[in-house]
Design a protein around this motif. Structure first.
Motif, PDB file in Angstrom:
ATOM      1  N   LEU A 144     -65.543  -7.409   4.350  1.00 20.88           N
ATOM      2  CA  LEU A 144     -64.154  -7.622   4.773  1.00 20.88           C
ATOM      3  C   LEU A 144     -63.199  -7.523   3.577  1.00 20.88           C
ATOM      4  O   LEU A 144     -62.103  -6.986   3.679  1.00 20.88           O
ATOM      5  CB  LEU A 144     -64.020  -8.991   5.456  1.00 20.88           C
ATOM      6  N   THR A 145     -63.662  -8.052   2.423  1.00 24.47           N
ATOM      7  CA  THR A 145     -62.820  -7.993   1.220  1.00 24.47           C
ATOM      8  C   THR A 145     -62.595  -6.544   0.796  1.00 24.47           C
ATOM      9  O   THR A 145     -61.468  -6.132   0.492  1.00 24.47           O
ATOM     10  CB  THR A 145     -63.487  -8.776   0.063  1.00 24.47           C
ATOM     11  N   LEU A 146     -63.691  -5.751   0.802  1.00 25.16           N
ATOM     12  CA  LEU A 146     -63.564  -4.340   0.410  1.00 25.16           C
ATOM     13  C   LEU A 146     -62.618  -3.601   1.352  1.00 25.16           C
ATOM     14  O   LEU A 146     -61.784  -2.802   0.924  1.00 25.16           O
ATOM     15  CB  LEU A 146     -64.940  -3.662   0.421  1.00 25.16           C
ATOM     16  N   LEU A 147     -62.749  -3.872   2.658  1.00 27.28           N
ATOM     17  CA  LEU A 147     -61.920  -3.187   3.656  1.00 27.28           C
ATOM     18  C   LEU A 147     -60.441  -3.554   3.509  1.00 27.28           C
ATOM     19  O   LEU A 147     -59.568  -2.791   3.908  1.00 27.28           O
ATOM     20  CB  LEU A 147     -62.401  -3.520   5.073  1.00 27.28           C
ATOM     21  N   ALA A 148     -60.192  -4.737   2.942  1.00 24.42           N
ATOM     22  CA  ALA A 148     -58.797  -5.193   2.803  1.00 24.42           C
ATOM     23  C   ALA A 148     -58.214  -4.852   1.435  1.00 24.42           C
ATOM     24  O   ALA A 148     -57.065  -5.193   1.142  1.00 24.42           O
ATOM     25  CB  ALA A 148     -58.742  -6.702   3.028  1.00 24.42           C
ATOM     26  N   THR A 149     -59.004  -4.200   0.573  1.00 28.52           N
ATOM     27  CA  THR A 149     -58.553  -3.915  -0.794  1.00 28.52           C
ATOM     28  C   THR A 149     -57.970  -2.502  -0.901  1.00 28.52           C
ATOM     29  O   THR A 149     -58.521  -1.563  -0.342  1.00 28.52           O
ATOM     30  CB  THR A 149     -59.738  -4.064  -1.779  1.00 28.52           C
ATOM     31  N   SER A 150     -56.866  -2.392  -1.621  1.00 26.89           N
ATOM     32  CA  SER A 150     -56.237  -1.078  -1.825  1.00 26.89           C
ATOM     33  C   SER A 150     -56.936  -0.326  -2.940  1.00 26.89           C
ATOM     34  O   SER A 150     -57.624  -0.920  -3.770  1.00 26.89           O
ATOM     35  CB  SER A 150     -54.773  -1.256  -2.221  1.00 26.89           C
ATOM     36  N   LEU A 151     -56.722   0.983  -2.976  1.00 22.09           N
ATOM     37  CA  LEU A 151     -57.221   1.770  -4.111  1.00 22.09           C
ATOM     38  C   LEU A 151     -56.325   1.521  -5.318  1.00 22.09           C
ATOM     39  O   LEU A 151     -55.170   1.106  -5.169  1.00 22.09           O
ATOM     40  CB  LEU A 151     -57.178   3.267  -3.768  1.00 22.09           C
ATOM     41  N   SER A 152     -56.853   1.789  -6.501  1.00 21.61           N
ATOM     42  CA  SER A 152     -56.003   1.727  -7.696  1.00 21.61           C
ATOM     43  C   SER A 152     -55.090   2.960  -7.675  1.00 21.61           C
ATOM     44  O   SER A 152     -55.363   3.934  -6.964  1.00 21.61           O
ATOM     45  CB  SER A 152     -56.877   1.748  -8.959  1.00 21.61           C
ATOM     46  N   GLN A 153     -54.017   2.920  -8.467  1.00 18.81           N
ATOM     47  CA  GLN A 153     -53.120   4.079  -8.522  1.00 18.81           C
ATOM     48  C   GLN A 153     -53.869   5.314  -9.011  1.00 18.81           C
ATOM     49  O   GLN A 153     -53.647   6.433  -8.530  1.00 18.81           O
ATOM     50  CB  GLN A 153     -51.913   3.777  -9.432  1.00 18.81           C
ATOM     51  N   HIS A 154     -54.809   5.105  -9.951  1.00 22.81           N
ATOM     52  CA  HIS A 154     -55.598   6.229 -10.466  1.00 22.81           C
ATOM     53  C   HIS A 154     -56.419   6.868  -9.334  1.00 22.81           C
ATOM     54  O   HIS A 154     -56.476   8.103  -9.207  1.00 22.81           O
ATOM     55  CB  HIS A 154     -56.518   5.729 -11.589  1.00 22.81           C
ATOM     56  N   GLN A 155     -57.033   6.017  -8.489  1.00 25.91           N
ATOM     57  CA  GLN A 155     -57.828   6.562  -7.368  1.00 25.91           C
ATOM     58  C   GLN A 155     -56.924   7.274  -6.354  1.00 25.91           C
ATOM     59  O   GLN A 155     -57.291   8.312  -5.807  1.00 25.91           O
ATOM     60  CB  GLN A 155     -58.588   5.419  -6.676  1.00 25.91           C
ATOM     61  N   ALA A 180     -56.140   1.480   6.104  1.00 24.98           N
ATOM     62  CA  ALA A 180     -57.517   1.498   6.628  1.00 24.98           C
ATOM     63  C   ALA A 180     -58.360   2.510   5.853  1.00 24.98           C
ATOM     64  O   ALA A 180     -59.520   2.240   5.515  1.00 24.98           O
ATOM     65  CB  ALA A 180     -57.509   1.865   8.109  1.00 24.98           C
ATOM     66  N   LEU A 181     -57.766   3.654   5.525  1.00 24.87           N
ATOM     67  CA  LEU A 181     -58.515   4.666   4.779  1.00 24.87           C
ATOM     68  C   LEU A 181     -58.905   4.142   3.399  1.00 24.87           C
ATOM     69  O   LEU A 181     -60.060   4.286   2.967  1.00 24.87           O
ATOM     70  CB  LEU A 181     -57.706   5.956   4.628  1.00 24.87           C
ATOM     71  N   GLU A 182     -57.970   3.501   2.724  1.00 23.53           N
ATOM     72  CA  GLU A 182     -58.262   3.001   1.374  1.00 23.53           C
ATOM     73  C   GLU A 182     -59.383   1.963   1.412  1.00 23.53           C
ATOM     74  O   GLU A 182     -60.290   1.973   0.589  1.00 23.53           O
ATOM     75  CB  GLU A 182     -56.995   2.414   0.741  1.00 23.53           C
ATOM     76  N   GLY A 183     -59.325   1.043   2.401  1.00 25.61           N
ATOM     77  CA  GLY A 183     -60.385   0.038   2.526  1.00 25.61           C
ATOM     78  C   GLY A 183     -61.738   0.679   2.777  1.00 25.61           C
ATOM     79  O   GLY A 183     -62.754   0.279   2.188  1.00 25.61           O
ATOM     80  N   LYS A 184     -61.751   1.683   3.634  1.00 22.85           N
ATOM     81  CA  LYS A 184     -63.027   2.334   3.950  1.00 22.85           C
ATOM     82  C   LYS A 184     -63.566   3.122   2.752  1.00 22.85           C
ATOM     83  O   LYS A 184     -64.778   3.186   2.532  1.00 22.85           O
ATOM     84  CB  LYS A 184     -62.875   3.205   5.196  1.00 22.85           C
ATOM     85  N   ILE A 185     -62.669   3.709   1.973  1.00 22.34           N
ATOM     86  CA  ILE A 185     -63.117   4.397   0.753  1.00 22.34           C
ATOM     87  C   ILE A 185     -63.783   3.374  -0.183  1.00 22.34           C
ATOM     88  O   ILE A 185     -64.848   3.631  -0.759  1.00 22.34           O
ATOM     89  CB  ILE A 185     -61.944   5.124   0.042  1.00 22.34           C
TER      90      ILE A 185
END
Ligand SMILES: [Zn+2]
Length: 273
Positions: free
Chosen positions: A27-38, A59-64
């Motif tokens: 759940l934490t990973l799914l709720a986390t944004s990508l870094s600006q670099h990513q 949702a895409l960023e969390g799934k990545i």
């Protein structure tokens, strides 16, 4: 007896804690944004993501994030798998499941070759089994790894309007596998009619094989005539990369894929990620 019950309770407690902490981490990973670099990598390497409606980007960023945490990337033939490669492949794979509950539960490893690679293919003819070596740009194993050529994966992502994308293709096979058989019928979404899916894909496949055999041009890649599972995989490629053409040439296929993925890429416009 008391000792036995205590041991059982401890084991059950440990199992429950393990399940709970895994779920929390997911759940934490799914709720986390990508870094600006990513994000910059996604924007540069996978331009189709710039067309994704804004309300699906979180949702895409969390799934990545979840994908990168779950999957080990293994470089082959001396390839060093860089962050650019990992994020590009993850973004493409996650686009297919960005708006559904489907997930690549069985996937733990992606093998990445620098370019096209040799693969052994078995052919059965009666009791005779022959093995031949063929050159591939991608391969998907049922309950096993996905194998990709980085050259083809990168090229497929950078050109997002030619209807060819090896990562979409191999991950369509992964979704197909989740139903228990790789036969061109994935697990359908809630409320989706199996009868309507079957009619659309059987009719579409029949018409496609007929067109290919008669040398007529098709929006869906002629490789789809190889079998129902390949027809599904190449249809997914054009659904994302040439959606308007697919909607016009094979509206029933487009409609079923749109219901499967809960996406309507024919309406997407390029923006900023
Ligand atoms: Zn295939």
């Amino acid at each position: 007896m008391l000792l036995f019950l205590t041991v059982v309770a401890l084991i059950a407690g440990a199992a429950a804690f393990h399940f709970w902490s895994k779920r929390q981490s997911r759940l934490t990973l799914l709720a986390t944004s990508l870094s600006q670099h990513q994000r910059d990598i996604v924007s540069a390497q996978v331009p189709i993501i710039r067309k994704l409606p804004k309300d699906l980007r979180g949702a895409l960023e969390g799934k990545i994030n979840l994908f990168l945490d779950q999957v080990d990337f293994v470089g082959c033939d001396g390839l060093d798998v860089t962050e650019d490669m990992q994020v590009s492949i993850a973004a493409q794979a996650c686009l297919l499941v960005v708006n559904t509950d489907q997930w690549y539960d069985n996937l733990t490893t992606i093998l990445v070759y620098p370019g096209a690679f040799k693969s052994k293919q078995r052919r059965h003819s009666g009791y005779v089994v022959t093995e031949q070596e063929i050159i591939r740009s991608g391969e998907s194993w049922n309950r096993g790894p996905v194998i990709l050529s980085w050259t083809h994966s990168q090229r497929g992502a950078l050109n997002d309007h030619d209807g060819r994308n090896v990562v979409f293709h191999e991950f369509a096979h992964q979704l197909d596998d989740l139903s228990g058989a790789t036969n061109g019928v994935p697990v359908l979404s809630n409320g989706q009619s199996f009868g309507e899916w079957e009619t659309a894909f059987l009719n579409g496949y029949k018409a496609h094989v007929h067109a290919v055999e008669n040398g007529k041009p098709t929006v869906i890649d002629p490789y789809g005539a190889e079998g129902h599972e390949e027809f599904f995989a190449v249809s997914v490629e054009v659904f994302f990369e040439r959606p308007k053409e697919l909607k016009s040439s094979d509206p029933a296929i487009y409609e079923q894929l749109s219901k499967l993925f809960h996406l309507d890429p024919a309406l997407w416009h390029r923006g900023q990620f």
